[in-house]
Scaffold this active site. Structure first.
Site, PDB file in Angstrom:
ATOM      1  N   LYS A  77      62.279  37.923  83.758  1.00 56.32           N
ATOM      2  CA  LYS A  77      61.453  38.613  84.749  1.00 56.32           C
ATOM      3  C   LYS A  77      62.053  38.324  86.110  1.00 56.32           C
ATOM      4  CE  LYS A  77      56.859  38.881  86.839  1.00 56.32           C
ATOM      5  NZ  LYS A  77      57.331  38.523  88.197  1.00 56.32           N
TER       6      LYS A  77
ATOM      7  N   CYS B  54      63.711  22.286  95.715  1.00 51.26           N
ATOM      8  CA  CYS B  54      62.709  21.535  94.960  1.00 51.26           C
ATOM      9  C   CYS B  54      62.923  20.033  95.102  1.00 51.26           C
ATOM     10  CB  CYS B  54      62.716  21.937  93.495  1.00 51.26           C
ATOM     11  SG  CYS B  54      64.353  21.984  92.749  1.00 51.26           S
TER      12      CYS B  54
ATOM     13  N   GLY C 116      53.342  27.453  87.471  1.00 55.06           N
ATOM     14  CA  GLY C 116      53.777  26.800  86.237  1.00 55.06           C
ATOM     15  C   GLY C 116      52.627  26.493  85.314  1.00 55.06           C
TER      16      GLY C 116
ATOM     17  N   GLU D 134      59.322  23.637  85.791  1.00 51.64           N
ATOM     18  CA  GLU D 134      59.695  22.734  86.887  1.00 51.64           C
ATOM     19  C   GLU D 134      58.865  23.179  88.078  1.00 51.64           C
ATOM     20  OE1 GLU D 134      60.855  22.100  90.265  1.00 51.64           O
ATOM     21  OE2 GLU D 134      62.898  22.754  89.843  1.00 51.64           O
TER      22      GLU D 134
END
Length: 514
Positions: free
Chosen positions: A169, A287, A231, A250
């Site tokens: 996606k 991140c 998530g 993650e």
């Protein structure tokens, strides 16, 4: 088919970019996963060396079209050319790394315990085990890495290497980049004779297609890099299925940096400059951005604050990945300033040279004392952008309590001398249980793609700390063990035959051997 189309925008100007992209619907989800399931059965029979050629061909196609891909990514992400050129190199490099892993072949962990018919009181059967792919995998493109964590990124590379067809996606922030990368993958699949359905890309600007992909009965695994809320939404969807499936999410981290006394006392200005550069790198959109720093009052903390304030104030504004991300950054940063005991320590004074540019962010450092931090879980929530918190503790005991209050992290960084580490051994030992990667005297931004890398950590950094999304061990997210008992040699997979036709390392009677 819905017939609706989508388009991408330039986050710096807000202008619509060239190209339209078909908005996916449930029929397209069905077609993509049905084709992936069919491809799965034939892909398993393809020799490992041919799969390796497929991954190399993807890397070749990306390199051949690199200029067009990077230019489009610049338009869609606001990221600078050198950063994206490096990211393209990382993307092709990790594809080749997985190709080499496949060609060598030992990653499948073949284990053989031959029959012992004469064993008393019961004979031992012949048992042989190896790892096999799970099935079609769904990958969600990430916002902050339009190449390395997106359509042909580490999730896709590791899933394809494991033997799983992939349906991606596309992230709505970079439709055009995603389409160009998908074209490279499909061209490589055709060139190397991969089965139809081995890869598909779907476009959507909402949540329904992602939901449909996770809930589809043919999906066997999901990989996601993004926010905690995103998530966990996927985790819950997967758990609610008739057949629950693994989601490897993650979900971000504040990546604490601990300034130990002797190190802080010896080089406060150097540490401040080093951390300011890491906090503001890429507009803080990593991140592994160091979102919080801990120190003990005294020990030249005042000099550290002064140097940090100076470095941050001279950092110019930068374009963030999308208007939505820029808005969330501003809202979240402003909200933290309203928390008890929090005050603004430093803010960038240099606005964008072109004032008309959109999606701009100014780096900020806020500060709070240790006791107020300990009492406030809200201060542990990630602010995605060039933002960090400095927590000033009264003494080592308060520092220990503050660190004990932390949740799971992708990284923890220790700025410490050898003497610091020896003096505070118990504290260092406790920190290991809270992170996937513990760094000494470096910065967490920058994740090396290699066999030893661990990019994952205890919840809520990820939902399953046993796995990594970076490095060759990422392949283990998409496989499961399968044992063969008392099978004839000619019907066993090559990896488990006595003659070892693949010439891989295997464990036979507990001994690793070829």
């Amino acid at each position: 088919m819905s017939g609706a189309t989508l388009y991408a925008i330039n986050p710096a100007s807000g202008e619509r970019l060239a190209g339209t992209f078909p908005k996916a619907d449930v029929q397209m989800v069905e077609e993509a996963l049905t084709a992936a399931e069919q491809a799965f059965h034939s892909y398993q029979t393809i020799h490992k060396n041919k799969k390796a050629l497929f991954l190399h061909a993807i890397a070749d196609a990306l390199s051949a079209n690199g200029e067009e891909i990077v230019n489009r990514a610049m338009q869609e992400s606001g990221l600078p050319l050198p950063r994206l050129q490096g990211e393209l190199g990382r993307t092709t490099g990790q594809l080749r790394l997985f190709a080499d892993l496949l060609a060598e072949g030992s990653w499948i962990d073949a284990v053989i315990d031959p029959a012992i018919p004469e064993r008393s009181p019961m004979p031992r059967p012949d048992i042989r085990k190896m790892l096999v792919p799970l099935g079609p995998a769904v990958v969600f493109g990430a916002s902050n890495f339009p190449l390395a964590f997106s359509v042909a990124g580490g999730d896709t590379a590791s899933a394809l290497a494991a033997g799983c067809p992939v349906v991606v996606k596309a992230h709505p922030a970079h439709f055009g980049t995603s389409a160009l990368v998908a074209d490279a993958i499909l061209a490589a699949a055709e060139k190397t004779g991969m089965p139809t359905g081995i890869f598909a890309l779907l476009f959507d600007d909402g949540y329904e297609i992602g939901k449909a992909l996770v809930q589809h009965p043919l999906t066997k695994a999901v990989a996601f890099t993004g926010s905690f809320n995103g998530g966990m939404a996927l985790v819950k969807l997967a758990e609610a299925r008739k057949e629950p499936i693994p989601v490897f999410a993650e979900m971000g981290s504040i990546n604490p940096v601990i300034l130990f006394p002797e190190m802080l006392d010896s080089k406060p200005e150097e540490l401040a400059r080093q951390l300011a550069a890491s906090i503001t790198l890429g507009a803080g959109q990593f991140c592994t951005n160091p979102g919080i720093m801990f120190a003990i009052a005294g020990y030249n903390l005042g000099r550290f604050k002064s140097a940090l304030t100076d470095a941050i104030s001279k950092t110019p504004a930068a374009t963030m990945l999308s208007p939505g991300i820029a808005e969330n950054y501003l809202n979240r940063a402003n909200a933290l300033l309203k928390e008890k005991g929090v005050f603004l320590l430093a803010v960038a004074e240099i606005a964008a040279q072109n004032q008309h540019l959109k999606s701009q962010s100014l780096p900020r450092i806020i500060a709070v004392n240790g006791s107020d931090f300990i009492d406030n879980e809200a201060l542990q929530e990630e602010v995605f952008g060039p933002h960090s918190i400095l927590v000033s503790c009264e003494n080592i005991q308060e520092l220990e309590r503050a660190l004990a209050a932390l949740s799971g992290q992708l990284t923890m960084t220790l700025m410490a001398t050898n003497q610091d580490l020896q003096t505070h051994q118990n504290l260092v030992s406790q920190l290991k249980s809270k992170t996937g990667r513990i760094i000494l005297n470096g910065v967490p931004t920058g994740v090396e793609v290699c066999a030893a890398m661990q990019h994952g950590g205890p919840f809520p950094a990820t939902n399953d700390s046993r796995f990594t999304s970076v490095g060759t061990d990422a392949i283990y997210r998409f496989v499961r063990p399968l044992a063969y008992q008392d099978w004839p040699q000619e019907l066993l997979p090559d990896a488990l035959k006595d003659g070892n036709p693949l010439n891989i390392y295997r464990k036979i009677n507990q001994q690793l051997t070829k």
